[in-house]
Design a protein around this motif. Structure first.
Motif, PDB file in Angstrom:
ATOM      1  N   GLY A   1       0.796  -1.225   0.000  1.00 45.20           N
ATOM      2  CA  GLY A   1       0.000   0.000   0.000  1.00 45.20           C
ATOM      3  C   GLY A   1       0.825   1.268   0.000  1.00 45.20           C
ATOM      4  O   GLY A   1       0.260   2.367  -0.039  1.00 45.20           O
ATOM      5  N   ALA A   2       2.147   1.125   0.035  1.00 47.57           N
ATOM      6  CA  ALA A   2       3.010   2.310   0.040  1.00 47.57           C
ATOM      7  C   ALA A   2       3.983   2.224  -1.134  1.00 47.57           C
ATOM      8  O   ALA A   2       4.045   1.210  -1.830  1.00 47.57           O
ATOM      9  CB  ALA A   2       3.768   2.396   1.355  1.00 47.57           C
TER      10      ALA A   2
ATOM     11  N   ARG B   1      -0.341  10.778 -14.135  1.00 48.80           N
ATOM     12  CA  ARG B   1      -1.019   9.613 -14.712  1.00 48.80           C
ATOM     13  C   ARG B   1      -1.698   8.849 -13.585  1.00 48.80           C
ATOM     14  O   ARG B   1      -1.046   8.471 -12.605  1.00 48.80           O
ATOM     15  CB  ARG B   1      -0.006   8.711 -15.417  1.00 48.80           C
ATOM     16  CG  ARG B   1       0.693   9.368 -16.588  1.00 48.80           C
ATOM     17  CD  ARG B   1       1.736   8.423 -17.160  1.00 48.80           C
ATOM     18  NE  ARG B   1       1.078   7.280 -17.761  1.00 48.80           N
ATOM     19  CZ  ARG B   1       1.192   6.953 -19.049  1.00 48.80           C
ATOM     20  NH1 ARG B   1       1.942   7.671 -19.844  1.00 48.80           N
ATOM     21  NH2 ARG B   1       0.573   5.909 -19.531  1.00 48.80           N
ATOM     22  N   ILE B   2      -2.992   8.600 -13.737  1.00 50.36           N
ATOM     23  CA  ILE B   2      -3.730   7.952 -12.645  1.00 50.36           C
ATOM     24  C   ILE B   2      -3.373   6.480 -12.495  1.00 50.36           C
ATOM     25  O   ILE B   2      -3.598   5.885 -11.450  1.00 50.36           O
ATOM     26  CB  ILE B   2      -5.256   8.107 -12.844  1.00 50.36           C
ATOM     27  CG1 ILE B   2      -5.688   7.472 -14.166  1.00 50.36           C
ATOM     28  CG2 ILE B   2      -5.663   9.566 -12.778  1.00 50.36           C
ATOM     29  CD1 ILE B   2      -7.197   7.468 -14.359  1.00 50.36           C
ATOM     30  N   ASP B   3      -2.798   5.876 -13.555  1.00 47.08           N
ATOM     31  CA  ASP B   3      -2.455   4.454 -13.461  1.00 47.08           C
ATOM     32  C   ASP B   3      -0.999   4.240 -13.077  1.00 47.08           C
ATOM     33  O   ASP B   3      -0.536   3.102 -13.006  1.00 47.08           O
ATOM     34  CB  ASP B   3      -2.757   3.740 -14.780  1.00 47.08           C
ATOM     35  CG  ASP B   3      -1.975   4.314 -15.961  1.00 47.08           C
ATOM     36  OD1 ASP B   3      -1.265   5.327 -15.763  1.00 47.08           O
ATOM     37  OD2 ASP B   3      -2.073   3.751 -17.061  1.00 47.08           O
ATOM     38  N   ALA B   4      -0.268   5.319 -12.824  1.00 46.73           N
ATOM     39  CA  ALA B   4       1.159   5.169 -12.537  1.00 46.73           C
ATOM     40  C   ALA B   4       1.428   4.377 -11.245  1.00 46.73           C
ATOM     41  O   ALA B   4       2.319   3.522 -11.235  1.00 46.73           O
ATOM     42  CB  ALA B   4       1.835   6.534 -12.477  1.00 46.73           C
ATOM     43  N   PRO B   5       0.709   4.632 -10.128  1.00 48.69           N
ATOM     44  CA  PRO B   5       1.018   3.857  -8.910  1.00 48.69           C
ATOM     45  C   PRO B   5       0.937   2.347  -9.120  1.00 48.69           C
ATOM     46  O   PRO B   5       1.785   1.602  -8.620  1.00 48.69           O
ATOM     47  CB  PRO B   5      -0.048   4.363  -7.921  1.00 48.69           C
ATOM     48  CG  PRO B   5      -0.345   5.744  -8.362  1.00 48.69           C
ATOM     49  CD  PRO B   5      -0.283   5.683  -9.859  1.00 48.69           C
TER      50      PRO B   5
ATOM     51  N   ALA C   1       1.520  -3.694  -9.191  1.00 46.78           N
ATOM     52  CA  ALA C   1       0.187  -4.203  -8.839  1.00 46.78           C
ATOM     53  C   ALA C   1      -0.685  -4.430 -10.073  1.00 46.78           C
ATOM     54  O   ALA C   1      -1.626  -5.238 -10.029  1.00 46.78           O
ATOM     55  CB  ALA C   1      -0.505  -3.228  -7.888  1.00 46.78           C
ATOM     56  N   LEU C   2      -0.391  -3.724 -11.164  1.00 47.24           N
ATOM     57  CA  LEU C   2      -1.212  -3.859 -12.380  1.00 47.24           C
ATOM     58  C   LEU C   2      -1.037  -5.260 -12.964  1.00 47.24           C
ATOM     59  O   LEU C   2       0.078  -5.727 -13.169  1.00 47.24           O
ATOM     60  CB  LEU C   2      -0.789  -2.812 -13.406  1.00 47.24           C
ATOM     61  CG  LEU C   2      -1.623  -2.766 -14.681  1.00 47.24           C
ATOM     62  CD1 LEU C   2      -3.056  -2.323 -14.364  1.00 47.24           C
ATOM     63  CD2 LEU C   2      -1.000  -1.819 -15.696  1.00 47.24           C
TER      64      LEU C   2
END
Length: 625
Positions: A84-85, A180-184, A190-191
């Motif tokens: 989560g971090a 970019r919203i999908d960067a994390p 996790a993707l």
């Protein structure tokens, strides 16, 4: 093979599993522990997507046997930061927008971590070298290097952690910095791409491919494959319940070879088994008998009378001929002071996206055929599958999984139909993941082309006529050839105002690997010829090549060669500003002499300096001595 107990610590947790001694570490992490942040791009240690730490050393897990890590401390991307971090390096990748398709990013983060652990003050050249074993096919290196430099500065105290925070709202305009919203999900691994997805009861599929370029299938006997324990089904063209044919423009390709094969690598049959290894072993046991047929590999030879016919519906082997006519080129040539003729050739190019083709298919609780795959054309694929499966369109669902690089290459449907047939036959979820070799063997390439160019100009440099004939190798199936030929014809003469234009673009069937969409969709081949030809014309006229282009550039309100009226045209401004930014020295290349002042000057990129990390360590040792 007798299994062996493997013990190691993975991301701080002890692990004990019975495994086959020949299992690779990447397979152990992904398939046994479900740690899918570790990707497999090439399987040969070249791309870096599978990088992990073993006892603190960065290794390529596709080249490391799992048993070699027995007793070791292994850290994958999932273990770089607490769940989560994000680590500072991951936050820096997020801040810099260094995520692109995301498939290379887990390996990049691991390599960046190793580089900054080795030298917290690494310079850009050392960072480049530290990431040298990792490949990005989206050409995103600049942002990646920026991200590592940002992380370095935060980690060594040269910059505050606030530098990792989101910038203020710049407003709503094109060019504004937006996170970019999908960067994390990409920088943490996790993707989940299609090859990372699993389902309860899932089977694995492996495809048997032709080793012949053109042959009739005399017989296909799957009995030995079916006798292998763990094999659930062998799928062939006989399992197609509907119309067996697909393609973007012409539906000339069977889901699995029907009657004959047309190129090396064509899918002939598929084995579905409890695991991928069993499926691969069983596929090799299918007994195939061929009768070889005459082949043709050159598109111009394929158009000659008497050439082998690849598809009965096209006896001249032409997939598509796009003729374009404007004015009278013969009149234009007659008025020209200079006529330049040349032939240009381009080669087939592999997309080499880091994520190999993959898909997961299943029938849902309502009997809907559902397919997850990184398809770039899911609506079209859905309609084709509806016909192939003889299912109403509302019973077919395509879900576009994250695309780990596509560049047009995942526009053509090549394996989704086989997956669906396997699901129909087994009524269980089925997953297929190509190897890198399989991806290169079976996927469509950029069309190789031969372009004959004839241009007539006045002595002042005005283009009076252009005649272009482009012959493109479409390979064994139509795929996107028709669209590529259309785009090539539209753009062949370039953005130049020319009164007389004659263009012929012809896509041709051969027994080569099919050609399809790739970045620029046909424009590149034609424009490569046009721009190369203009440079040659400039030399013959003793004229600056930019001046030649400015003289002929379309302007506001121009009508294109296909009669489209343009509002504004920015070509002139682009050329002038590019020349100014590059410090361009005017003059044709053949009269400017050997020394040029516009190379290696201010604002130009310096070449790489191999050995930067070695020199940095030497300097560090000298300073400590």
């Amino acid at each position: 093979m007798t299994e062996t107990i493997l013990r190691m610590t993975v991301n701080g947790r002890p692990v004990e599993k019975a495994v086959s001694p020949d299992l690779r570490l990447v397979d152990f992490l992904r398939d046994t522990l479900d740690l899918t942040a570790t990707k497999e791009g090439c399987g040969a240690g070249e791309c870096g997507t599978c990088s992990v730490f073993v006892n603190g050393a960065l290794v390529k897990s596709c080249l490391t046997m799992a048993m070699k890590a027995d007793g070791a401390d292994v850290v994958t991307l999932e273990g770089i930061a607490r769940p989560g971090a994000m680590s500072v390096i991951q936050k820096a990748f997020h801040k810099a927008g260094a995520s692109q398709c995301g498939y290379c990013i887990p390996g990049m983060v691991m390599a960046a971590t190793a580089t900054l652990r080795r030298n917290p003050n690494a310079g850009r050249e050392e960072i480049k070298e530290g990431l040298g074993g990792n490949i990005c096919r989206c050409t995103g290196y600049q942002k990646i290097f920026d991200a590592v430099e940002l992380a370095r500065d935060v980690l060594n105290g040269a910059a505050s952690e606030s530098a990792l925070e989101e910038d203020g709202d710049e407003g709503a305009f094109i060019g504004a910095n937006v996170r970019r919203i999908d960067a994390p999900s990409k920088v943490t691994g996790a993707l989940r791409y299609a090859g990372d997805m699993t389902m309860s009861g899932m089977l694995h599929m492996h495809i048997l491919r032709s080793d012949r370029p053109h042959a009739r299938i005399v017989s296909l006997d799957p009995s030995r494959a079916m006798a292998i324990p763990g094999v659930e089904a062998v799928v062939t063209c006989d399992d197609v319940p509907g119309e067996d044919g697909f393609g973007v423009f012409v539906e000339d390709q069977p889901v699995l070879a029907r009657g004959k094969v047309r190129f090396v690598g064509e899918a002939v049959a598929a084995v579905v088994a409890v695991d991928a290894r069993t499926a691969r072993r069983a596929a090799a046991e299918i007994n195939l008998v061929y009768e070889d047929l005459p082949c043709v590999f050159d598109p111009e030879e394929a158009m000659q009378p008497g050439a082998p016919v690849i598809h009965e519906y096209a006896p001249d082997n032409r997939v598509k001929h796009i003729p374009l006519r404007k004015g009278n080129v013969e009149d234009g040539f007659a008025k020209s002071d200079l006529i330049v003729e040349e032939t240009y050739t381009t080669q087939a190019i592999e997309h080499a996206y880091l994520e190999p083709e993959a898909g997961l298919a299943y029938l849902d609780h309502d009997g809907v055929m559902t397919i997850h795959s990184p398809s770039q054309n899911i609506t079209h694929h859905r309609h084709m599958l509806s016909k192939i499966l003889a299912m109403p369109i509302n019973k077919v669902r395509m879900i576009m999984s994250p695309v780990g690089g596509g560049f047009g290459g995942k526009e053509d449907m090549i394996y989704q139909g086989i997956l669906a047939l396997a699901v129909l036959k087994t009524h269980r979820p089925v997953r297929c993941v190509f190897t890198r070799e399989e991806s290169i063997l079976a996927s469509a390439k950029r069309h190789p082309a031969r372009i004959g160019y004839k241009m007539g100009l006045s002595r002042e440099g005005k283009i009076l006529a252009s005649e272009i004939r482009m012959i493109a190798d479409g390979g064994a199936y139509g795929c996107s050839t028709e669209g590529v030929m259309r785009k090539a014809a539209i753009l062949a003469a370039g953005p130049y105002a020319i009164a007389n234009v004659k263009v012929d673009t012809i896509g041709v069937y051969t027994n080569n690997t099919p050609s399809g969409a790739m970045r620029s969709f046909g424009a590149l081949q034609a424009e490569f010829a046009t721009e190369s030809h203009l440079d040659m014309c400039a030399e013959k006229l003793g004229m600056d090549p930019i001046a030649l282009r400015l003289l002929n550039a379309m302007e506001d309100g121009a009508v294109t060669h296909t009669q489209q009226k343009l509002g504004s045209v920015s070509l002139r401004r682009c050329l002038e500003e590019a020349a100014a930014a590059a410090g361009w020295e005017p003059g044709p290349s053949n009269v400017r002499g050997g020394a040029r002042g516009d190379l290696d000057g201010p604002g130009t990129r310096a070449p790489a300096t191999p050995g930067a990390a070695l020199r940095a360590r030497e300097n560090e040792e000298k300073s400590c001595a």
